[in-house]
Enzyme design. Sequence first.
Site, PDB file in Angstrom:
ATOM      1  N   GLN A 184      14.336  -9.304  -4.171  1.00  0.00           N
ATOM      2  CA  GLN A 184      13.022  -9.916  -3.940  1.00  0.00           C
ATOM      3  C   GLN A 184      12.528 -10.603  -5.218  1.00  0.00           C
ATOM      4  O   GLN A 184      12.014 -11.723  -5.179  1.00  0.00           O
ATOM      5  CB  GLN A 184      12.040  -8.835  -3.501  1.00  0.00           C
ATOM      6  CG  GLN A 184      10.603  -9.278  -3.465  1.00  0.00           C
ATOM      7  CD  GLN A 184       9.684  -8.198  -2.923  1.00  0.00           C
ATOM      8  OE1 GLN A 184       9.620  -8.003  -1.721  1.00  0.00           O
ATOM      9  NE2 GLN A 184       9.009  -7.478  -3.792  1.00  0.00           N
ATOM     10  N   GLY A 236       0.791  -1.223   0.000  1.00  0.00           N
ATOM     11  CA  GLY A 236       0.000   0.000   0.000  1.00  0.00           C
ATOM     12  C   GLY A 236       0.822   1.271   0.000  1.00  0.00           C
ATOM     13  O   GLY A 236       2.015   1.253  -0.294  1.00  0.00           O
ATOM     14  N   ASP A 288      12.813  -3.813  -6.235  1.00  0.00           N
ATOM     15  CA  ASP A 288      13.245  -4.772  -5.217  1.00  0.00           C
ATOM     16  C   ASP A 288      13.888  -5.958  -5.939  1.00  0.00           C
ATOM     17  O   ASP A 288      13.304  -7.037  -6.044  1.00  0.00           O
ATOM     18  CB  ASP A 288      12.045  -5.210  -4.379  1.00  0.00           C
ATOM     19  CG  ASP A 288      11.436  -4.030  -3.635  1.00  0.00           C
ATOM     20  OD1 ASP A 288      11.895  -3.711  -2.534  1.00  0.00           O
ATOM     21  OD2 ASP A 288      10.523  -3.389  -4.193  1.00  0.00           O
ATOM     22  N   GLY A 313       8.214  -5.447  -8.994  1.00  0.00           N
ATOM     23  CA  GLY A 313       9.042  -4.359  -9.503  1.00  0.00           C
ATOM     24  C   GLY A 313      10.534  -4.701  -9.419  1.00  0.00           C
ATOM     25  O   GLY A 313      10.974  -5.305  -8.436  1.00  0.00           O
ATOM     26  N   LEU A 321       0.219   3.660  -2.142  1.00  0.00           N
ATOM     27  CA  LEU A 321       0.509   3.439  -3.556  1.00  0.00           C
ATOM     28  C   LEU A 321       1.109   4.659  -4.243  1.00  0.00           C
ATOM     29  O   LEU A 321       0.787   5.801  -3.920  1.00  0.00           O
ATOM     30  CB  LEU A 321      -0.780   3.040  -4.280  1.00  0.00           C
ATOM     31  CG  LEU A 321      -1.469   1.778  -3.753  1.00  0.00           C
ATOM     32  CD1 LEU A 321      -2.756   1.529  -4.552  1.00  0.00           C
ATOM     33  CD2 LEU A 321      -0.546   0.563  -3.821  1.00  0.00           C
ATOM     34  N   GLY A 366       4.969   3.600  -9.148  1.00  0.00           N
ATOM     35  CA  GLY A 366       5.667   2.322  -9.294  1.00  0.00           C
ATOM     36  C   GLY A 366       4.676   1.167  -9.193  1.00  0.00           C
ATOM     37  O   GLY A 366       4.636   0.284 -10.061  1.00  0.00           O
ATOM     38  N   HIS A 367       3.840   1.194  -8.150  1.00  0.00           N
ATOM     39  CA  HIS A 367       2.811   0.161  -7.993  1.00  0.00           C
ATOM     40  C   HIS A 367       1.853   0.170  -9.189  1.00  0.00           C
ATOM     41  O   HIS A 367       1.485  -0.872  -9.716  1.00  0.00           O
ATOM     42  CB  HIS A 367       1.976   0.426  -6.734  1.00  0.00           C
ATOM     43  CG  HIS A 367       2.749   0.409  -5.447  1.00  0.00           C
ATOM     44  ND1 HIS A 367       2.926   1.519  -4.656  1.00  0.00           N
ATOM     45  CD2 HIS A 367       3.389  -0.593  -4.795  1.00  0.00           C
ATOM     46  CE1 HIS A 367       3.620   1.211  -3.579  1.00  0.00           C
ATOM     47  NE2 HIS A 367       3.928  -0.061  -3.632  1.00  0.00           N
TER      48      HIS A 367
HETATM   49  P1  AMP Z   1       5.798  -2.540  -1.823  1.00  0.00           P
HETATM   50  O1  AMP Z   1       4.445  -1.964  -1.614  1.00  0.00           O
HETATM   51  O2  AMP Z   1       6.908  -1.585  -1.525  1.00  0.00           O
HETATM   52  O3  AMP Z   1       5.962  -3.889  -1.180  1.00  0.00           O
HETATM   53  O4  AMP Z   1       5.916  -2.805  -3.381  1.00  0.00           O
HETATM   54  C1  AMP Z   1       4.969  -3.599  -4.071  1.00  0.00           C
HETATM   55  C2  AMP Z   1       5.507  -3.896  -5.445  1.00  0.00           C
HETATM   56  O5  AMP Z   1       5.731  -2.680  -6.143  1.00  0.00           O
HETATM   57  C3  AMP Z   1       6.859  -4.642  -5.399  1.00  0.00           C
HETATM   58  O6  AMP Z   1       6.880  -5.633  -6.408  1.00  0.00           O
HETATM   59  C4  AMP Z   1       7.844  -3.535  -5.692  1.00  0.00           C
HETATM   60  O7  AMP Z   1       9.038  -3.991  -6.283  1.00  0.00           O
HETATM   61  C5  AMP Z   1       7.053  -2.671  -6.650  1.00  0.00           C
HETATM   62  N1  AMP Z   1       7.603  -1.307  -6.679  1.00  0.00           N
HETATM   63  C6  AMP Z   1       7.853  -0.516  -5.603  1.00  0.00           C
HETATM   64  N2  AMP Z   1       8.429   0.643  -5.991  1.00  0.00           N
HETATM   65  C7  AMP Z   1       8.553   0.561  -7.334  1.00  0.00           C
HETATM   66  C8  AMP Z   1       9.074   1.445  -8.327  1.00  0.00           C
HETATM   67  N3  AMP Z   1       9.604   2.634  -8.007  1.00  0.00           N
HETATM   68  N4  AMP Z   1       9.039   1.050  -9.610  1.00  0.00           N
HETATM   69  C9  AMP Z   1       8.512  -0.155  -9.946  1.00  0.00           C
HETATM   70  N5  AMP Z   1       8.000  -1.030  -9.063  1.00  0.00           N
HETATM   71  C10 AMP Z   1       8.013  -0.678  -7.777  1.00  0.00           C
END
Ligand code: AMP
Length: 292
Positions: free
Chosen positions: A153, A31, A150, A147, A33, A36-37
């Site tokens: 990950q 969340g 990470d 993404g 958001l 990127g998300h």
């Molecule tokens: P998170 O909410 O931080 O766990 O991220 C959820 C998903 O969004 C994960 O697969 C992240 O790698 C991806 N994500 C987070 N930030 C970015 C970004 N700047 N660009 C692309 N994907 C992203």
Amino acid sequence: MKLIRSVLRMQNLSKKLRQKGKTIGFVPTMGYLHQGHLSLVRQSVKDADVTVMSIYVNPLQFGPKEDFKLYPRDIKSDMKLARSSGVDYVFIPSDQDMYAEKYLTTVEVNEISGRMCGASRPGHFKGVTTVVSKLFNIVLPDIAYFGQKDAQQAVIIGKMVKDLNMPVKVKVLPIIREPDGLAKSSRNIYLSPGQRKDAAVLFQALQIARKMIIEGERNPGKVILRMKRLISQTESVTINYIVIAGADDLLPGKKISGRTLIALAVFIGKVRLIDNIVIKVKSQKSKIKITS
Ligand code: AMP
């Protein structure tokens, strides 16, 4: 767009969708958001009949001294953004529903979970692979989107899916950045205006590495040293790690070659930020491709 809070309801819904022959695209998130998300959502909307996004700050992937309680949350804004980017179902489970009393089972990808971020965040990736396995079993996706932000990950989840024969296709999408190059992250909100300015040094360091490699440098130690020198000029930034490794296996080599990940983690005050680029280095110096 529908909000689903119950694990059982989500799983039954996914079963029904699959029985009807619908393909399910799944975007797991914590969340708060940002674009990127949403880039992951947009790809899912293109690929799949139905897009499910989960919003769950997973306690299992936070260490006892980490920011689980403080992690930014804004469900109202998330719902708006999810709806406008084409999400069909938002799945927001409770901790009780995800980890019932006497919960005992974990999923762990050995070796690669202990390096890089795993070295300073013990148990973090075990928490990630456990929750992602559970979410896959609940949402039953055909395709899941992650993404490149990470990077470790993404490699670990790819390995888990392969090793455990999970019937899910994993798609890893490029990093979305701010105009000054800083990777978008929910944690950027923690930065003070001064720290936010300083954070641009992460991307600058990655650009310097890229330039050195384009110009022919193949010694990872020299590239890392140059990056360290640049970052150390910004007083507020402390390096956690800089790693140059194979983009697919995360193994550091003596010479830079093939698909290469250059990844770093830093602390700015108490805020831990990560970033990376992937460079394809072919045998000839001129043949180089930057993929993110
Ligand atoms: P998170 O909410 O931080 O766990 O991220 C959820 C998903 O969004 C994960 O697969 C992240 O790698 C991806 N994500 C987070 N930030 C970015 C970004 N700047 N660009 C692309 N994907 C992203």
